[in-house]
Write an enzyme that holds these catalytic residues in place. Structure first.
Site, PDB file in Angstrom:
ATOM      1  N   ASP A  44       0.828  -1.200   0.000  1.00  0.00           N
ATOM      2  CA  ASP A  44       0.000   0.000   0.000  1.00  0.00           C
ATOM      3  C   ASP A  44       0.874   1.266   0.000  1.00  0.00           C
ATOM      4  OD1 ASP A  44      -2.711   1.083   0.153  1.00  0.00           O
ATOM      5  OD2 ASP A  44      -2.011   1.920   2.061  1.00  0.00           O
ATOM      6  N   LYS A  76       1.165   4.472  -2.835  1.00  0.00           N
ATOM      7  CA  LYS A  76       1.159   5.903  -2.524  1.00  0.00           C
ATOM      8  C   LYS A  76       2.429   6.575  -3.037  1.00  0.00           C
ATOM      9  CE  LYS A  76      -1.754   5.307   1.539  1.00  0.00           C
ATOM     10  NZ  LYS A  76      -1.756   5.138   3.005  1.00  0.00           N
TER      11      LYS A  76
END
Ligand code: ADP
Ligand code: ASP
Ligand code: MG
Length: 832
Positions: free
Chosen positions: A691, A695
């Site tokens: 994750d 980003k």
């Protein structure tokens, strides 16, 4: 003498006829009145449909029965509600009309065509049937009425269906009815509207003619001029003239006063409220016109007169916006036109010989093209006339073949004061481009009283709404279409509900027009009522979530500023973002998927958003509510560049690694974070850093790097020989095996005064995810306990980097971030 015109809407049924006649009686108590009535609402359209049907060879019996029934029902009801109303006499009086209608339509059916003279006799039947009803009501109300058959008093020449008045002959015929011309004059003169006494040449033998669709308005002003009325009142179904058609613009503003010229321009360019020719005879004689509501006679109405008016003083430059649909844009172009004299006059002569009038004309300054608009029904004729006129030039390649763009709409802004204001045209064009509407041609009236643009027919209403918003400073709409109403989506919907009033006070009208979840879907163009249990309403909707339905809905209802909000974690939905943008919606989403797909898709998304004049907004993709994306975009737009980046972009990792500072064992820190639900159900989803990588990818792309997810170097935090497989429980049970590894690392770092963090770095064109060893002077040193931090080193922010830190997760702050994105679609602050 006062002239009153009652349109079809005021003659819609028995109740309305009674209301309208009450207005007549009231006026007749103080003045003599001349009354012009239209056909009962819907009858003229039914007659036109019957003609079309008969031309196609079909029987008209059913249509005639329908029209007869309409009148009979009105008579029946009047008889039962109004004492003294002689229904039988009225029906006997109008029955011959239906007989004649039958004969005429049978003829049309037989021959398969409807000549003008027959057309006029059929179409005028609506008015001829309405007059006896109104007459009988007035008689029942004890009025002294004289019916004056317009087929003997209103003289026209020119086109039989759309005649030009012969004012002198009309005035002469009506002179005995002028005030004081004869003794014992009737107080009420009743005329059928729309129909006329037509002759080919002035003074000749007459046949029945018409004044064009909507022509009863014109009948009234001709009568008012001939009788020397002091005022002419137009009674309809709205409170007066609005800044735009109230059926198109819900918050259109009622105009108190308008000059003749403004009202003329407005009706010429398509405002149905008055027939375009209506005002000329009144303006010539200085007779004031009033637009009034027969359903609300107490309302003041709109006055149309010479001006200037007191009420205009504080008004803006634009008084009204109109849209004329079903037009065609014809262009004559070619290299042979440059510098040639006489081409323009030949174009105008050829079109005028064909009996066609141009609605608007533009010429490009290079003289290379002349374009003009005509009614769509006349475009083929105009094109043929021009092809014939310029056959030689076209053959020799000096001119191109005549180009016709069918189905265009002319959108016009109108106002006497426009000429005193600069920037009006610019604002008008801005209002259209903000909606992605392509402008085909622009023209300004020579009086500078109107500016018109030609747009594709399907954009007409949207253009009017958008221009209205810009000029009249009405609340700017935001229509939210919410997909997903989980923790973030649900919080967002509630924030919108709670902020609605406050935003409205700031001229932003935000409403949620759709909520779609796995449990159901509700759509409402007027905005879903969020005061009640909307979740329950979604559940009970009986519908399943359906993106295509939402896309179709937006395409057909054309909201001004639709924003699609993807609050799902869906993997597939982002693949449809292109369709959503193309349908005219902006997108606001915390879903990172779209921005972490291939670079090709990433670029395409932006291209399509630009082409569609819509925004793709994703501030919450990194750092939730923290201002990251917008900050970066502003930096880079102004020419700054990213030289380095370090970030802790996960609340759970921030928590876990912060705990190591306090001497906690790694396995305990993870266990604690898991129990507090800071981690995903499977903590490996956090610990692997995927994750964080997404980003970091988005930040890297934002800074201009062309990079794929696979290019990111993933440095595992675990020792190489540690097995991270198995079930969650197995993994958690095995986790203490790495405690010694982290303890050793921490001991080493402590000696150097450093701590361990996990996050992402961008340096030398490379992105990596893994552990960061951080010294006391590093902005990330104190970042723990779930906090996020983003440290941007840029050409300008050096040596001290730009740091943004704070909570980077949570439904409330994330929803607020999405809300902020939604508000960004309101791109301007209109001022009067
Ligand atoms: P009538 O039957 O009385 O002649 P119309 O239907 O012909 O009535 O005209 C009235 C309608 O004109 C209104 O109901 C309204 O929808 C439409 N209209 C269009 N533009 C305007 C405007 N600028 N102001 C008021 N009404 C308008
Ligand atoms: N009845 C005619 C029409 O509908 C004229 C009018 O209503 O003004 O066109
Ligand atoms: Mg009308």
């Amino acid at each position: 003498m006062l002239t009153l015109k009652f349109g079809g809407t005021s003659m819609g049924n028995a109740r309305r006829i009674l209301d309208s006649t009450e207005i007549m009686v009231g006026r007749a108590s103080s003045d003599r009145i001349s009354v012009i009535v239209s056909a009962v609402a819907g009858v003229s359209n039914a007659l036109q449909a019957a003609i079309d049907n008969a031309v196609a060879g079909n029987s008209s019996a059913a249509a005639i029965d329908g029209i007869r029934r309409t009148h009979r029902e009105i008579c029946e009801e009047l008889r039962s509600t109004l004492g003294g109303f002689d229904s039988e006499r009225v029906m006997n009086e109008i029955e011959p009309n239906f007989k004649e209608l039958g004969r005429l339509l049978d003829g049309v059916t037989t021959f398969g065509e409807c000549p003008k003279s027959i057309h006029c006799r059929i179409m005028g039947m609506g008015e001829l049937c309405c007059v006896p009803i109104v007459n009988a009501v007035l008689i029942a109300k004890k009025q002294s009425v004289v019916v004056l058959d317009s087929r003997k008093f209103i003289f026209t020449t020119g086109d039989q269906k759309e005649g030009d008045p012969d004012y002198a002959r009309t005035a002469a015929a009506l002179s005995p009815y002028r005030d004081g011309a004869e003794p014992n004059q009737a107080r009420v003169l009743l005329f059928p509207g729309f129909v006329s006494a037509w002759s080919k040449n002035s003074g000749g033998e007459t046949a029945m003619g018409l004044l064009g669709r909507n022509g009863s308005d014109f009948s009234a002003s001709i009568v008012a001029a001939a009788l020397g009325s002091k005022k002419c009142e137009f009674w309809t179904d709205v409170d007066g003239i609005y800044t735009a058609d109230p059926r198109v613009v819900q918050d259109a503003i009622l105009v108190d006063d308008m000059t003749y010229e403004e009202a003329m321009e407005l009706s010429f360019f398509g405002s149905k409220v008055l027939h375009p020719k209506t005002l000329a005879p009144l303006a010539a004689k200085g007779i004031e016109a009033w637009s009034l509501n027969s359903q609300n006679p107490a309302a003041r109405g709109t006055r149309i007169g010479r001006g200037p008016f007191e009420s205009e003083k504080n008004a803006g430059p634009v008084r009204g916006i109109s849209c004329l649909k079903k037009t065609s844009l014809i262009s004559v172009s070619g290299s042979g036109m440059k510098g040639k004299t006489g081409i323009a006059s030949r174009i105008f002569a050829a079109v005028s010989r064909a009996g066609i009038s141009m609605l608007l004309i533009t010429q490009s300054s290079s003289e290379y093209t002349i374009s003009f608009c005509v009614k769509q029904s006349q475009s083929a004729k105009a094109r043929d006339a021009l092809n014939q006129e310029f056959a030689l030039e076209i053959r020799d390649g000096l001119l191109n073949k005549i180009a016709v763009e069918e189905d265009t709409a002319i959108v016009s802004i109108i106002g006497d004061n426009m000429k005193m204001n600069c920037g009006v045209a610019g604002k008008f064009l801005d209002s259209l481009s903000s909606r992605g509407i392509n402008i085909r041609a622009i023209a300004q009236g020579s009086s500078e009283r109107s500016i018109s643009v030609v747009v594709g027919g399907e954009f007409g209403d949207t253009a009017v709404r958008s221009a209205h918003l810009f000029f009249f400073n009405t609340a700017q709409p935001i229509e939210v279409f919410a997909f997903g109403a989980g923790t973030i989506g649900g919080a967002l919907i509630e924030q919108i509900r709670d902020q609605h009033e406050k935003l409205l006070a700031q001229n932003v009208d935000i409403k949620v027009c759709a909520i779609s979840t796995l449990e159901g879907m509700i759509i409402d163009a007027n905005g879903i009522d969020l005061s009640g249990d909307w979740r329950e309403a979604v559940r009970k909707s009986g519908k399943t979530t359906n993106l295509d339905e939402i896309i179709e809905f937006v395409k057909s209802t054309k909201p001004l500023n639709p924003v699609f909000v993807d609050c799902t974690a869906s993997y597939d939905l982002p693949e449809r973002y292109l369709d959503i943008l193309r349908a005219g919606m902006s997108i606001a989403t915390p879903n990172k998927r779209a921005n972490s797909m291939s670079m090709e898709f990433y670029k395409k998304l932006r291209t399509v958003a630009n082409e569609s004049h819509r925004r793709f907004l994703y501030e919450t993709n990194v750092g939730a509510g923290l201002p990251i994306i917008d900050t970066l975009q502003n930096l880079f737009k102004s020419g700054d560049t990213l030289t380095g980046f370090n970030g802790i972009m996960s609340g759970s990792l921030s928590y876990i690694f912060g705990k190591l500072d306090e001497g906690k064992k790694f396995s305990e820190a993870v266990k604690e974070a898991k129990e507090l639900r800071y981690t995903e159900p499977d903590p490996r989803d956090d610990l692997k850093g995927t994750d964080v990588a997404r980003k970091a990818l988005i930040i890297a792309r934002e800074s201009g790097m062309s990079i794929e997810l696979d290019d990111i170097k993933m440095n595992s935090i675990f020792p190489a020989d540690f097995d991270i497989g198995g079930t969650v429980d197995e993994f958690m049970a095995r986790l203490p095996e790495v405690d010694a590894y982290f303890d050793a690392k921490m001991a080493e770092l402590r000696k150097e005064g450093k701590v361990l963090r996990m996050g992402a770095s961008i340096r030398d064109g490379k992105v990596s995810v893994g552990m960061l060893e951080v010294g006391t002077d590093d902005p990330l040193y104190g970042v723990k306990g779930g906090e996020n931090a983003f440290v941007f080193e840029t050409a300008r922010y050096t040596p001290i980097p730009l740091t943004v830190r704070g909570y980077g997760a949570g439904a409330g702050v994330t929803a607020a971030g999405v809300f902020g994105d939604i508000m960004r679609t309101v791109s301007f602050n209109p001022t009067k």
